[in-house]
Scaffold this motif. Sequence first.
Motif, PDB file in Angstrom:
ATOM      1  N   GLU A 186       0.831  -1.202   0.000  1.00 35.83           N
ATOM      2  CA  GLU A 186       0.000   0.000   0.000  1.00 35.83           C
ATOM      3  C   GLU A 186       0.866   1.253   0.000  1.00 35.83           C
ATOM      4  O   GLU A 186       0.558   2.238  -0.683  1.00 35.83           O
ATOM      5  N   ALA A 187       1.954   1.230   0.769  1.00 34.29           N
ATOM      6  CA  ALA A 187       2.841   2.394   0.811  1.00 34.29           C
ATOM      7  C   ALA A 187       3.466   2.651  -0.557  1.00 34.29           C
ATOM      8  O   ALA A 187       3.556   3.803  -1.014  1.00 34.29           O
ATOM      9  N   GLU A 188       3.895   1.591  -1.211  1.00 33.22           N
ATOM     10  CA  GLU A 188       4.468   1.740  -2.548  1.00 33.22           C
ATOM     11  C   GLU A 188       3.436   2.276  -3.526  1.00 33.22           C
ATOM     12  O   GLU A 188       3.727   3.151  -4.355  1.00 33.22           O
ATOM     13  N   ALA A 189       2.194   1.762  -3.424  1.00 31.23           N
ATOM     14  CA  ALA A 189       1.128   2.222  -4.315  1.00 31.23           C
ATOM     15  C   ALA A 189       0.797   3.694  -4.075  1.00 31.23           C
ATOM     16  O   ALA A 189       0.482   4.433  -5.019  1.00 31.23           O
ATOM     17  N   MET A 190       0.857   4.139  -2.822  1.00 31.27           N
ATOM     18  CA  MET A 190       0.578   5.539  -2.505  1.00 31.27           C
ATOM     19  C   MET A 190       1.494   6.473  -3.283  1.00 31.27           C
ATOM     20  O   MET A 190       1.040   7.437  -3.914  1.00 31.27           O
ATOM     21  N   GLU A 191       2.792   6.187  -3.248  1.00 33.58           N
ATOM     22  CA  GLU A 191       3.743   7.045  -3.938  1.00 33.58           C
ATOM     23  C   GLU A 191       3.599   6.941  -5.455  1.00 33.58           C
ATOM     24  O   GLU A 191       3.683   7.943  -6.177  1.00 33.58           O
TER      25      GLU A 191
END
Length: 325
Positions: free
Chosen positions: A109-114
């Motif tokens: 999710e963190a990777e997708a956010m960026e």
Amino acid sequence: MLSALTHRRRFSDLSEQEVLALAISSEEDDARIYRSYAERLRGAYAATARAFDGMAVEEDDHRRRLIELHRQRFGEVIPLIRREHVAGFYARRPVWLVENLSLDTIRGEAEAMERQAEIFYLKAAQATSDAGTRKLLGDLAAAESSHKTQAGSLITEHVDPDSEDQENRAAKRQFILTWVQPGLAGLMDGSVSTLAPIFATAFATQDTWTTFLVGTAASVGAGISMGFTEAAHDDGVLSGRGSPWKRGVASGVMTTIGGMGHALPYLIPDFWTATSVAMVVVFIELWAIAWIQNKFMDTPFLRAAMQVVLGGALVFAAGVLIGGG
């Protein structure tokens, strides 16, 4: 039309000041999300939690820089505008509200956010003809791209190989507790406990359709019972076994599959053919259970095989004797 009906502004209708205000609120939200992840991971994954703390600090720094830019260009009053106010703007899935998130899910999710933020600003910059707006959106895209680089360096800085190995072991253990254990219990229950009613009916009636109906009813009923029992008896808070509904689904579905495996052959009209196929399926099911126990539960294969095969054989014999008698 859709924008008017939903009371949401189109991104193309936003002024440069509103785009900047939207970026400020988005950076603020992302920092809060990262801190939520860090707090959730702090107990079991301390190294990754420190990485998310660092990422939240980076988001705060970008927010401060954007606020300073807004102060220079537009003054002190920042318009109140957020993601949900803009039609077509990328949305954040509220996964941080879900309990018992896996480590891989949070990292993903963190990777997708960026990535989402960078892609959105790049596409928005390409779509505008205004030079000032294009520059502003391009700068925001570059900022999000640097976020990804910084996030990678933070993970590298805080998650050393030993910590990562420890966290991966903890994640594997959580997977076993949440999915494998309940699923294995359900498969064993469905495969073994339904043997007696299915084969008792088969040998008592020698009617394949009746046997199939009884087997289906026994499998589905056992699946529902096992699913609700697993979900209701432990909420996972103290035991750390994970979400009750996930464990309930794993147990219920695998129980049903275990029973239906040797009920489906009775769709074959010929009794002895159906029974022979069902017996082969039972043999495969029992050995599959032994293999799962050996692979995920570290049970010696021969001991697991002896336990499962012996138990299954006794239940099978009981069904045949009761039905044949």
